[in-house]
Design an enzyme around this catalytic site. Structure first.
Site, PDB file in Angstrom:
ATOM      1  N   GLU A 143       0.822  -1.217   0.000  1.00 28.78           N
ATOM      2  CA  GLU A 143       0.000   0.000   0.000  1.00 28.78           C
ATOM      3  C   GLU A 143       0.852   1.261   0.000  1.00 28.78           C
ATOM      4  OE1 GLU A 143      -3.560   2.080   2.665  1.00 28.78           O
ATOM      5  OE2 GLU A 143      -2.116   0.739   3.625  1.00 28.78           O
ATOM      6  N   GLU A 246     -11.781   2.791   6.158  1.00 27.25           N
ATOM      7  CA  GLU A 246     -10.683   3.007   7.092  1.00 27.25           C
ATOM      8  C   GLU A 246     -10.618   4.488   7.459  1.00 27.25           C
ATOM      9  OE1 GLU A 246      -6.126   1.401   7.594  1.00 27.25           O
ATOM     10  OE2 GLU A 246      -6.602   2.572   5.805  1.00 27.25           O
TER      11      GLU A 246
END
Length: 273
Positions: A143, A246
């Site tokens: 990521e 998130e």
């Protein structure tokens, strides 16, 4: 409509971690993600998943000394043994939780080294991790994370992440595309969704409002439009991944604050009904 997963490390902060599974299910989520499961017995997490009919879709591999500021081991020279031990533990949890994806945090570039100097270490560790995860039928994800939230983080850009995935060439190594981080570092998010989702190299999406990282209907990004783009590209390309929520609820640890902030999701569901 995109499939949304509740991130239990950020949502429902007023509740004990294991109780957050119940809360997510009550709010209609069918899947969950979070940072780390390792403080809890696998059996306890499995019981919460099964009781609530939830899928576990993502968690992170061990990050090193999190409390000491470490944010992953993959790019750190001399930490290979600890990295491999952590990945083995993550795979063990992933199999037990029937979780198809493990996010491997890249880590912070050591202060006395340049980024290019640790890139070979990162690629070697990812190559090994992908091979090990493939034996268990799991994907590993990398990521790009913005350097405002995590200064010094090794991986920051979508193009770099995709170059790394292509260079390694493992079919189970993919990119975790967080639209919050992408907006802060690069912008042009809709065009990046159109560019990267059809490649098959994006294993997971995540969202949060920019810049405060609250609900996606708060801030500068037009997530209504971006959800339409995700739907369109998914229909065209066959992408079927999850979108992780998130974000930090604006109402923080106030009881019921997460649920009260889900108006964006309820409105989206009504629009697509």
């Amino acid at each position: 409509m995109p499939q949304f997963a509740a991130n239990l490390s950020m949502l429902y902060p007023e509740l004990d971690f294991l109780d957050r599974f119940d809360a997510a299910a009550k709010d209609g989520f069918k899947a969950v993600e979070y940072l780390f499961p390792y403080a809890f017995a696998k059996e306890d997490i499995v019981a919460r998943l099964k009781h609530n009919g939830l899928q576990q879709v993502l968690f992170n591999g061990p990050p090193g000394n999190w409390e000491g500021g470490e944010r992953g081991l993959a790019c750190l020279p001399g930490r290979d043994a600890e990295f491999r031990e952590g990945i083995a533990k993550a795979i063990d949890y992933a199999v037990a939780l029937d979780c198809p994806r493990i996010h491997i945090m890249a880590g912070l570039v050591p202060a006395d080294l340049q980024r290019d100097a640790v890139r070979p270490v990162y690629l070697d560790n990812l190559r090994w991790a992908a091979e090990e995860a493939a034996k268990a039928g799991r994907d590993v994800l990398i990521e790009p994370i913005n350097t405002r939230d995590i200064p010094g983080f090794f991986l920051n850009r979508q193009d770099d992440a995709h170059d790394i995935v292509e260079a390694i060439g493992a079919p189970n190594l993919k990119v975790q595309m967080d639209l919050y981080h992408c907006q802060i570092v690069e912008g042009d998010v809709a065009m990046k969704i159109r560019k990267y989702l059809p490649t098959g190299r994006v294993g997971h999406l995540q969202i949060a409002g920019v810049p405060e990282r609250h609900e996606p209907d708060i801030g500068e990004q037009n997530y209504g439009y971006l959800f339409d783009v995700i739907d369109e590209v998914s229909r065209q390309s066959g992408w079927q991944g999850w979108v992780g929520c998130e974000y930090r609820p604006k109402r923080g640890a106030e009881p019921g604050g997460t649920s009260a902030g889900l108006g964006w999701l309820r409105a989206l569901q009504q629009q697509r009904a």
